[in-house]
Each structure stands twice: as C-alpha cells, then as structure tokens.
Design a protein around this motif. Structure first.
Motif, PDB file in Angstrom:
ATOM      1  N   ARG A  69      77.958  69.151 -72.125  1.00 22.72           N
ATOM      2  CA  ARG A  69      78.138  69.509 -73.534  1.00 22.72           C
ATOM      3  C   ARG A  69      79.540  70.020 -73.790  1.00 22.72           C
ATOM      4  O   ARG A  69      80.161  69.699 -74.777  1.00 22.72           O
ATOM      5  N   TYR A  70      80.012  70.855 -72.860  1.00 22.86           N
ATOM      6  CA  TYR A  70      81.368  71.366 -73.044  1.00 22.86           C
ATOM      7  C   TYR A  70      82.364  70.211 -72.965  1.00 22.86           C
ATOM      8  O   TYR A  70      83.279  70.100 -73.761  1.00 22.86           O
ATOM      9  N   SER A  71      82.162  69.364 -71.952  1.00 29.53           N
ATOM     10  CA  SER A  71      83.094  68.257 -71.767  1.00 29.53           C
ATOM     11  C   SER A  71      82.982  67.273 -72.925  1.00 29.53           C
ATOM     12  O   SER A  71      83.962  66.637 -73.297  1.00 29.53           O
ATOM     13  N   SER A  72      81.772  67.167 -73.493  1.00 29.05           N
ATOM     14  CA  SER A  72      81.585  66.220 -74.589  1.00 29.05           C
ATOM     15  C   SER A  72      82.429  66.596 -75.798  1.00 29.05           C
ATOM     16  O   SER A  72      82.971  65.736 -76.476  1.00 29.05           O
ATOM     17  N   ARG A  73      82.580  67.900 -76.031  1.00 29.31           N
ATOM     18  CA  ARG A  73      83.395  68.328 -77.174  1.00 29.31           C
ATOM     19  C   ARG A  73      84.841  67.895 -76.979  1.00 29.31           C
ATOM     20  O   ARG A  73      85.491  67.381 -77.879  1.00 29.31           O
ATOM     21  N   VAL A  74      85.313  68.124 -75.759  1.00 36.14           N
ATOM     22  CA  VAL A  74      86.676  67.720 -75.443  1.00 36.14           C
ATOM     23  C   VAL A  74      86.779  66.195 -75.537  1.00 36.14           C
ATOM     24  O   VAL A  74      87.751  65.654 -76.060  1.00 36.14           O
ATOM     25  N   GLY A  75      85.722  65.541 -75.060  1.00 39.04           N
ATOM     26  CA  GLY A  75      85.686  64.073 -75.093  1.00 39.04           C
ATOM     27  C   GLY A  75      85.746  63.547 -76.507  1.00 39.04           C
ATOM     28  O   GLY A  75      86.486  62.597 -76.788  1.00 39.04           O
ATOM     29  N   VAL A  76      85.004  64.185 -77.376  1.00 41.12           N
ATOM     30  CA  VAL A  76      85.002  63.762 -78.787  1.00 41.12           C
ATOM     31  C   VAL A  76      86.397  63.920 -79.376  1.00 41.12           C
ATOM     32  O   VAL A  76      86.928  63.010 -80.017  1.00 41.12           O
ATOM     33  N   ALA A  77      86.998  65.080 -79.101  1.00 46.08           N
ATOM     34  CA  ALA A  77      88.334  65.339 -79.644  1.00 46.08           C
ATOM     35  C   ALA A  77      89.328  64.326 -79.100  1.00 46.08           C
ATOM     36  O   ALA A  77      90.138  63.774 -79.847  1.00 46.08           O
TER      37      ALA A  77
ATOM     38  N   ALA B 100      76.615  64.142 -78.402  1.00 47.55           N
ATOM     39  CA  ALA B 100      76.908  65.542 -78.114  1.00 47.55           C
ATOM     40  C   ALA B 100      75.920  66.484 -78.782  1.00 47.55           C
ATOM     41  O   ALA B 100      75.839  67.653 -78.435  1.00 47.55           O
ATOM     42  N   GLY B 101      75.152  65.968 -79.720  1.00 47.15           N
ATOM     43  CA  GLY B 101      74.194  66.800 -80.442  1.00 47.15           C
ATOM     44  C   GLY B 101      74.871  67.755 -81.400  1.00 47.15           C
ATOM     45  O   GLY B 101      74.358  68.819 -81.709  1.00 47.15           O
TER      46      GLY B 101
END
Lengths: 352, 161
Positions: A139-147, A319-320
């Motif tokens: 989840r943490y990495s997904s935020r960075v991934g999205v950005a 990412a939800g």
C-alpha cells in the motif's frame, strides 16, 4: 351570566357535579336539561363514584406472588439465559422445588443449552497466518507507484506534445472547405456542385493568381467578363455554406500579409506562412487565411488524457485510494489545467 | 492491529468460527472457505480493525458470508413449518448431543445462528444483535423461540424413547 347551550354544556355539567355553580346557574342548568332531556343521561354518566379507603380491599399476598405458572416457559428461558434478577431466581427455584411437574419441564429446558464440540477444529490455521505485512508495504509502495506513474504519463504527454508541436499547427484550408462543401452537397443535392477544391487548392485553374476578390465589399474586383463574376458568386456561396458556427468553434481566422489590415501581427513562422500562402492560394487571394485552433493533436491529447485517466483510475482502484485526474478549463485565465489529487499528493499542470 | 495480533486471532478464533459455520451449513469445505474468506478480509483491513474487536469483526464477516451463501443456495428451512410429529424417529440417538444436533438442523437459519452465538461463544444479546444486524429485542425473541423448539423436540423424543 353565560347562556348554557349544546356547545358548552359540558363545563356546566362538571361545575355542577363539583358543586361550584351558583344558585342562578343551577336554575339555568335545570331549565336547559328540561329543554334537552337527551343530555340528562350524559350528566348521570358523568357522575363518578368517589372511592373511600374502606371500599378498596387488596390481597397483598396474591400481589406478591410471581406468576410462574402462567408464564412458566418465559421464566424457564429467562432463568436459562440469566435474565432473572437474583430475587426472582430464588423465588423461581423455590417454586420448582415445590412443583415436581414444573421441575421436570425445566430440566428439559436445561438440556437445550448447546455445547461446542471441541474436537471440530480448523486444521489449516497455519495457512491463515501471515509472516510479513506485504499488504501494508504494497500500500505504501502503491502510493509512490501511483505518483510515479502520473509523472511518467505527464512526461510522455509533454514529449508527445512538443513533438507534435514541431509540426504545423495550421490545417490546410482545403481540407476544411472540402468537408464543408461535402456537407453542403449532402444537404442539398439539387444545388449545383461547385468545384471548391479547384478554388482552394494551389492547382486551381478557375481562380487565377492575379485576380483578387474582396469578400468584405461583396464585389468582384476584376477586369474580366461575366465568367469571372460568376466565380465570385460561387465563392460567396461557398462561404455562405461554410457554417459560421463551424468556423467560429473550430477555427480562428488570421489575416495574412496580404490582408487589408497590415498592423495585424502574425504569429506564424515565415516558412509556414509561405506554405499557407502557396497552398491556400484561394483564400489568400481573398485576403484571408485561417489557422486551426483545434489541431489534430488535440484529439490525440484527448486520447492520451483518456488513457492517463483510465490508468490513474485503475491504479487508484488497486491501491484502494481515491485518486483523481481531472481536466478543467478556467474561463478566467482561458487555460486548461490538469489536476491530480490523492491522499497526500496533489499537483496541477497547465496545458497550452 | 499488527501482524502478531492478527496471527494470535487466527489461533484464538479460527476453530470457534469453523464450528459456528459448520453447525450452520453442515458443509466442511464451505465452512473452511468461509473462515478463510473472513480472515482474508481481516488481513485486508488489518490496519483499520481494533484488536479488541477482532472477534466481533470475524464473526460478523463470517456470518454475513454464510448468510449470502445460504441465500444463494436457497437452503432455507424454517423450523416453524415442520410438524414435530413428522420427525423421523427411526434414528437411534446415542446421546443428547445427537438429539440436539438434529433439532438444531430444524431451526431457521437466524434462530440457529443466534442460539449458536449465544451458547458456543457466550455473546450477549447486544453483541449478537451487532453481528446479525438485528435489534436486541429481535435477538431475544429468536433465542426464546429457538429454546422453545429445542425443548419441544427434546421432549417429544424423550417421550417416545
């Protein structure tokens, strides 16, 4: 003194029963009852008996008795569920001891308590257990991934934009006019077809370079004969058929060097200008040309935007989190902005 | 809730949930699946679930998953529609637990769930109401009716035996 009527007699009745009427009012009331004999019965019904202490005899013993017999099932279940107060529990147990039949029935209720079979176990507990917090890290990495994905998309977008920007922004007038003419042909088949292509393209033969027309004046500035005049009329017809809405919505008219107003500054490179003047010979001779404000890349940008939006939506879904990518047009600044928003991250970019 | 608390909850509640679901639907594989699903949901929301309320969370999730499954399969059987005299007594019960097990099968799904939560897990009326999305009064009424049916069933069997 108020008159007694069928609409207010109740209060007089009550006052009469309580003995608060004056002698005159009593006479009036009796007179009223004589005239309305049907209300006499009502007065009699209103006379409530007054209870005295001697009249009431209460069996206190019976009141203290809890109705175990009448509501036996309820008490059995309440006892089983622990819903009875301590006093009631003691009283109920005493009642059961004294009544054998009730006692037996209560025994059956006691048997309804279910006991878990501890031999039944879930054997795959180890499979349910987790050894690391992959979900959390993801989840943490997904935020960075999205950005990161958004930044990449923007970069790609910008590159494509620049790449396309090197190409001519101006559409050939021929294409537009051809479209308009085709549409006009479709709408009115009886109308005589006009060879607009010949007018608009550089290879035109009908409109010769030395012949100049002024649309504004509405007159043909030519030295030729009636044939030329007909051509002028045809051109005017063409312009009439090209719907003003289409032109105003999709295009921006720009005066060229040969226009009537020399003060107008052209924001077109010389090479392109030359190309237009050669290719858009027909309009150039009319003193006009136009540069499309809706170049082809706009459509491509829309596709890119749709792809980017889809990608962002999907990433947000995975990412939800609520991730938004919106294109907004600001009428005040006349600029279109792309906004990206999600928890903790948000930025905006102006699009030319 | 952290990883350790999650793993402890597996040890503490997996068996109980499995028994609760199994007694309701009587299908070991499906009961296992529902337990797995419930823990999967817990893991996905592990950050948002309070460790003190994990049992309630798990049972609520399992209960609703089970109800969805039952409704899908339309295996609804209401005890109230069954005549006690029609019970098959050809079976030879060896002990009370078998009689109760048989009686439990004949309860409606809601009655069965509330009484199992009450007896197996010792939940209060309020907690059962939360898990089953019922009011406290409804829970009381369902438990009362379930007890009555069980008592009548046991009574009728005992009288015949």
């Amino acid at each position: 003194m108020r008159e007694i009527t069928r609409y207010n007699y109740e209060e007089f009745f009550l006052d009469y029963l309580e003995g608060t009427l004056s002698s005159l009012q009593i006479v009036a009331l009796e007179d009223f009852l004589t005239k309305n004999p049907d209300l006499k019965l009502e007065l009699e019904e209103m006379e409530c008996p007054v209870f005295t202490k001697d009249c009431v005899k209460i069996d206190l013993k019976s009141l203290k008795e809890i109705p175990f017999r009448e509501s036996f099932d309820e008490f059995c279940i309440a006892r089983l569920e622990g819903d009875l107060s301590v006093e009631n529990e003691i009283a109920f147990d005493t009642f059961l001891e004294k009544n054998k039949s009730f006692h037996n029935e209560n025994q059956i209720y006691q048997k309804t308590i279910l006991h878990a079979d501890n031999s039944l176990v879930f054997t795959d507990k180890e499979k349910l257990k987790r050894s690391s917090r992959k979900v959390v890290y993801w989840r943490y990495s997904s935020r960075v991934g999205v950005a990161a994905s958004i930044v990449l998309l923007f970069s790609l977008w910008s590159i494509l934009y620049q790449f396309e920007g090197n190409q001519s922004n101006e559409e050939k007038i021929t294409a537009k006019v051809e479209t308009a003419i085709t549409e006009s042909k479709e709408t009115n088949k009886t109308e005589k077809a006009i060879d607009v292509e010949a007018i608009a393209t550089p290879k035109q033969e009908i409109v010769k370079p030395e012949k100049k027309y002024s649309v504004e004046k509405g007159q043909a500035q030519t030295t030729d004969s009636q044939e030329d005049e007909k051509q002028v009329e045809n051109i005017e017809k063409v312009f009439k058929r090209v719907e003003p809405v289409v032109l105003s919505a999709d295009a921006e008219l720009i005066a060229l060097a040969n226009s009537a107003d020399p003060k107008i500054e052209l924001d077109i490179p010389k090479e392109e200008n030359t190309e237009i003047s050669t290719q858009n010979n027909g309009l150039a001779q009319l003193g006009m040309s136009w540069k499309s404000s809706v170049p082809e890349k706009k459509a491509q940008n829309s596709v890119l935007y749709a792809i980017a939006k889809y990608g962002v939506d999907k990433l947000g879904e995975i990412a939800g989190k609520n991730v938004q990518l919106e294109k907004k047009y600001d009428s005040a600044t006349e600029k279109t902005r792309l906004d990206f928003n999600t928890a903790g991250i948000g930025f905006s970019k102006t699009i030319k | 809730m952290n990883l350790d608390e999650y793993n402890i909850s597996v040890d503490q509640h997996a068996d109980g949930m499995f028994r609760f679901i199994l007694k309701n639907i009587r299908d070991e594989d499906k009961a296992r699946d529902i337990v797995q699903d419930s823990f999967e949901k817990l893991w996905r929301n592990v950050e948002n679930v309070n460790s003190l309320k994990v049992k309630s969370y798990l049972y609520t999730t399992a209960y609703h998953t089970m109800i969805d499954l039952i409704r899908r399969e339309k295996r609804k059987e209401d005890f109230e529609n069954v005549d006690v005299r029609d019970y098959s007594h050809s079976e030879h019960y060896s002990d009370l637990s078998e009689i109760l097990d048989d009686a439990l099968k004949r309860l409606s799904e809601v009655q069965r769930s509330v009484i199992l939560l009450r007896d197996y897990e010792g939940y209060s009326y309020t907690e059962i109401a939360k898990i089953t999305d019922l009011t406290e009064s409804q829970v009381k009424v369902y438990i009362y009716r379930a007890r009555m049916h069980l008592k009548n069933y046991i009574g009728s069997i005992e009288s015949i035996v």
